[in-house]
Design a protein around this motif. Structure first.
Motif, short mmCIF file in Angstrom:
data_model
loop_
_atom_site.label_atom_id
_atom_site.label_comp_id
_atom_site.label_asym_id
_atom_site.label_seq_id
_atom_site.Cartn_x
_atom_site.Cartn_y
_atom_site.Cartn_z
N ILE A 1 34.44 -25.05 -33.97
CA ILE A 1 33.82 -25.81 -32.87
C ILE A 1 32.31 -25.92 -33.10
CG2 ILE A 1 33.23 -25.71 -30.42
CD1 ILE A 1 36.07 -24.53 -29.97
N VAL A 2 31.68 -24.80 -33.46
CA VAL A 2 30.23 -24.77 -33.68
C VAL A 2 29.86 -25.66 -34.87
CG1 VAL A 2 28.29 -23.32 -34.39
CG2 VAL A 2 29.85 -22.54 -32.59
N ASN A 3 30.62 -25.54 -35.96
CA ASN A 3 30.32 -26.34 -37.15
C ASN A 3 30.49 -27.84 -36.88
OD1 ASN A 3 29.72 -24.05 -38.58
ND2 ASN A 3 31.68 -23.94 -39.65
N ASP A 4 31.50 -28.19 -36.09
CA ASP A 4 31.68 -29.60 -35.72
C ASP A 4 30.53 -30.08 -34.84
OD1 ASP A 4 34.02 -29.76 -37.15
OD2 ASP A 4 35.34 -29.56 -35.42
N ARG B 1 31.02 -32.90 -21.08
CA ARG B 1 31.86 -31.73 -21.22
C ARG B 1 33.25 -32.12 -21.69
NH1 ARG B 1 29.86 -26.77 -21.82
NH2 ARG B 1 28.04 -26.44 -20.49
N VAL B 2 33.72 -31.42 -22.73
CA VAL B 2 35.08 -31.61 -23.25
C VAL B 2 35.74 -30.23 -23.33
CG1 VAL B 2 36.49 -32.38 -25.19
CG2 VAL B 2 34.42 -33.65 -24.59
N GLU B 3 36.93 -30.12 -22.76
CA GLU B 3 37.63 -28.83 -22.77
C GLU B 3 38.63 -28.75 -23.91
OE1 GLU B 3 39.36 -27.68 -19.07
OE2 GLU B 3 37.41 -27.31 -18.12
N LYS B 4 38.68 -27.58 -24.54
CA LYS B 4 39.62 -27.31 -25.62
C LYS B 4 40.38 -26.03 -25.29
CE LYS B 4 36.20 -29.10 -28.95
NZ LYS B 4 36.84 -30.30 -29.46
N LYS B 5 41.64 -25.94 -25.74
CA LYS B 5 42.43 -24.72 -25.60
C LYS B 5 42.45 -24.02 -26.95
CE LYS B 5 43.71 -25.27 -21.28
NZ LYS B 5 43.32 -24.33 -20.22
N THR C 1 20.80 -24.23 -14.51
CA THR C 1 19.72 -23.33 -14.97
C THR C 1 19.82 -23.09 -16.48
OG1 THR C 1 21.07 -21.42 -14.28
CG2 THR C 1 19.39 -22.19 -12.74
N ALA C 2 20.68 -22.16 -16.90
CA ALA C 2 20.73 -21.75 -18.31
C ALA C 2 21.31 -22.82 -19.23
CB ALA C 2 21.53 -20.46 -18.45
N LYS C 3 22.21 -23.66 -18.70
CA LYS C 3 22.78 -24.80 -19.45
C LYS C 3 23.32 -24.43 -20.84
CE LYS C 3 20.24 -28.61 -17.25
NZ LYS C 3 19.62 -27.87 -16.13
N PRO C 4 24.22 -23.48 -20.94
CA PRO C 4 24.78 -23.16 -22.25
C PRO C 4 25.63 -24.31 -22.78
CG PRO C 4 26.02 -22.05 -20.52
CD PRO C 4 24.84 -22.68 -19.86
N PRO C 5 25.53 -24.65 -24.04
CA PRO C 5 26.35 -25.73 -24.60
C PRO C 5 27.84 -25.43 -24.54
CG PRO C 5 24.48 -25.29 -26.02
CD PRO C 5 24.51 -24.20 -25.01
N ILE C 6 28.21 -24.14 -24.61
CA ILE C 6 29.63 -23.78 -24.60
C ILE C 6 29.90 -22.77 -23.49
CG2 ILE C 6 31.54 -22.80 -25.93
CD1 ILE C 6 30.20 -23.80 -28.46
N ILE C 7 30.90 -23.06 -22.66
CA ILE C 7 31.35 -22.13 -21.62
C ILE C 7 32.80 -21.74 -21.93
CG2 ILE C 7 31.76 -21.76 -19.16
CD1 ILE C 7 29.65 -23.88 -18.57
N ILE C 8 33.07 -20.45 -21.94
CA ILE C 8 34.42 -19.95 -22.20
C ILE C 8 34.97 -19.35 -20.91
CG2 ILE C 8 35.76 -18.22 -23.47
CD1 ILE C 8 33.82 -18.57 -25.80
N TYR C 9 36.16 -19.83 -20.53
CA TYR C 9 36.81 -19.37 -19.30
C TYR C 9 37.99 -18.46 -19.66
CZ TYR C 9 34.29 -23.29 -17.13
OH TYR C 9 33.33 -24.17 -16.71
N LYS D 1 45.94 -18.43 -24.37
CA LYS D 1 45.00 -19.46 -24.80
C LYS D 1 43.84 -19.52 -23.82
CE LYS D 1 48.24 -22.57 -27.16
NZ LYS D 1 48.79 -23.94 -27.20
N ILE D 2 42.63 -19.44 -24.37
CA ILE D 2 41.46 -19.51 -23.50
C ILE D 2 40.94 -20.94 -23.43
CG2 ILE D 2 40.76 -17.13 -23.91
CD1 ILE D 2 38.58 -18.26 -25.77
N THR D 3 40.21 -21.23 -22.38
CA THR D 3 39.64 -22.56 -22.20
C THR D 3 38.19 -22.55 -22.67
OG1 THR D 3 41.05 -22.93 -20.27
CG2 THR D 3 39.16 -24.39 -20.54
N VAL D 4 37.87 -23.45 -23.59
CA VAL D 4 36.51 -23.57 -24.12
C VAL D 4 35.96 -24.94 -23.76
CG1 VAL D 4 35.07 -23.50 -26.19
CG2 VAL D 4 37.10 -22.04 -26.05
N SER D 5 34.89 -24.96 -22.98
CA SER D 5 34.25 -26.21 -22.55
C SER D 5 32.99 -26.43 -23.39
CB SER D 5 33.88 -26.13 -21.06
OG SER D 5 33.16 -27.26 -20.66
#
Length: 462
Positions: free
Chosen positions: A436-439, A419-423, A391-399, A409-413
């Motif tokens: 992350i946003v600037n890249d 989808r690529v996950e980063k710590k 539905t909303a399809k956010p470009p970034i999901i934070i877990y 350390k949080i997980t950023v997808s």
């Protein structure tokens, strides 16, 4: 088993809260939205407001950096303006015209007559301080009376917005102006919307007059049409040579005031879509006495008016894009940019998880982003993520869960084609998110100078 229903662009728009489907019932009023709003008049919703505002910032900055002046013109005017332009004679059947206080008015179907009035004023007022080519840009709302049977969602609407510009150029610069505009189109398609641009995906159509209908359906003389079409064909040939792109001719497909180049893009569905347009106009320059004004200030030179829209209609372009990319939008214009998920374990860690997740969500909004916050559990997580992604399809999901609290350390997808996950360390969240946003949007930064920041709490979307 029930048959799966394929979504179209209006379904994606509705999921993203961009636009309301006309056939949707209005709560309590017992009729559908289309009944109250009207045929072919899109009603954008809250997500659509964020999308359009962000897109407008990018397009305005892009054009200003390319030497365009920025204008805004009224939605209605006296029909006298459209008598001068020729629209009342050649286009009236597609216009909304009304009578008020003994005078006829029209809702504008095109922005060009207003832009030429601005040019006449600027040149009359500032004379030689005004330079040619003169370029003026507007995100201009127009209304056209399209046949009701042809109206469909955002793809064919009666009310829409053009990323519209008009360039008054000396004849000697005309070919370069056209090729520069084509470069602007390719830049916006590839850098902002990440559309694949190559000789395999782009082609151009050169639309010329039907010589037998000049003077009836096409305004002007045979000599004027021949000269204008010769110039535009030279530009099409140069584009073909520079980009390796072929062009085809469309006889009788020109605008009533001049020949044009339409840019056709093969999208993800392998269908070809006509998007941007470059129109070459000698008629309006004559009708608005642009030639006379230019001669008075600059001497005896010939000028053309070039109409151009990179996306064409914003609404139509969005419809095509949503269909092709299944509702996925670039980060800068996504209604919901971040989803922050607090994953509760049902133990003493939940309070800390909630505090950290809410803190990140609030900080994102404070820093100019659009974020949504949702609490979930380990068992509900996969279903909740699936719902968010459809539905909303956010470009970034934070877990944020128990393991993130313990590891600090949080997980950023991040979605960038996949989808690529980063710590990311919790105590360095702000600087890492900015990186992350600037890249992710480095191309937008390059063409616009900044990534638009229009903050909002859009938790309702998830």
């Amino acid at each position: 088993m029930s048959e799966k229903v394929e979504k179209n662009h209006m379904d994606y728009a509705y999921d993203l809260d961009i636009a309301i489907k006309p056939e949707t019932n209005v709560p309590k009023l017992e009729r559908e939205f289309g009944y109250y709003i009207g045929i072919g008049i899109p009603l954008f919703s809250l997500g659509g407001g964020y999308l359009r505002s962000s897109l407008y910032q990018i397009l305005t900055n892009f054009h200003a950096r390319r030497g365009y002046y920025i204008a805004e013109t009224p939605l209605i005017s006296s029909t006298s303006l459209f008598e001068v332009s020729g629209h009342m004679g050649y286009y009236k059947q597609n216009m909304y015209v009304f009578h008020l206080e003994d005078k006829d008015y029209a809702v504008k179907p095109m922005n060009c007559p207003f832009h030429l009035m601005i040019f006449l004023n600027e040149l009359g007022k500032y004379r030689g301080k005004i330079q040619l080519p003169f370029k003026v840009f507007e995100l201009g709302r127009v209304h056209r009376l399209e046949p009701s049977g042809s109206v469909f969602g955002l793809l064919r609407a009666r009310a829409f917005t053009q990323d519209d510009a008009h360039i008054i150029t000396p004849e000697k610069d005309a070919v370069k102006v056209v090729t520069d505009v084509f470069d602007e189109m390719i830049t916006i398609y590839s850098k902002l919307f990440k559309i694949k641009v190559s000789p395999e995906t782009i082609k151009i159509r050169l639309s010329v007059s039907d010589r037998s209908k000049i003077g009836t359906e096409f305004m002007g003389s045979l000599d004027e049409w021949e000269k204008a079409e010769e110039f535009l064909e030279k530009a099409a040939e140069k584009i073909g040579k520079d980009y390796g792109i072929s062009f085809i001719k469309g006889i009788g497909e020109a605008a009533f005031y001049g020949p044009k180049i339409d840019v056709i893009v093969k999208m993800e569905d392998n269908k070809e879509w006509q998007l941007g347009t470059i129109q070459f106009d000698f008629n309006l320059a004559r009708r608005f006495k642009i030639y006379d004004m230019v001669k008075e200030v600059f001497g005896d030179i010939n000028v053309y008016v070039i109409h151009r829209a990179l996306l064409g209609s914003i609404e139509r372009f969005l419809g095509v894009y949503l269909d092709n990319y299944k509702g996925r939008l670039p980060f800068s214009i996504s209604p919901l940019q971040f989803a922050v998920l607090a994953i509760k374990a049902g133990d003493e860690s939940d309070e800390k998880v909630e505090d950290i997740a809410k803190g990140i969500h609030k900080e994102l909004i404070k820093n100019g982003f659009r974020s949504g916050y949702k609490e979930t559990s380990r068992t509900s997580l996969s279903g909740d993520v699936r719902q968010i992604e459809t539905t909303a399809k956010p470009p970034i999901i934070i877990y944020v869960g128990k393991k993130e609290v313990e590891s600090k350390k949080i997980t950023v997808s991040v979605y960038d084609g996949k989808r690529v996950e980063k710590k990311v360390e919790i105590d360095k969240i702000d600087e890492n998110i900015d990186k992350i946003v600037n890249d992710l949007e480095k191309d937008v930064l390059n063409i616009s100078g900044n990534i638009p920041k229009i903050p909002g709490d859009l938790s309702y979307l998830i």
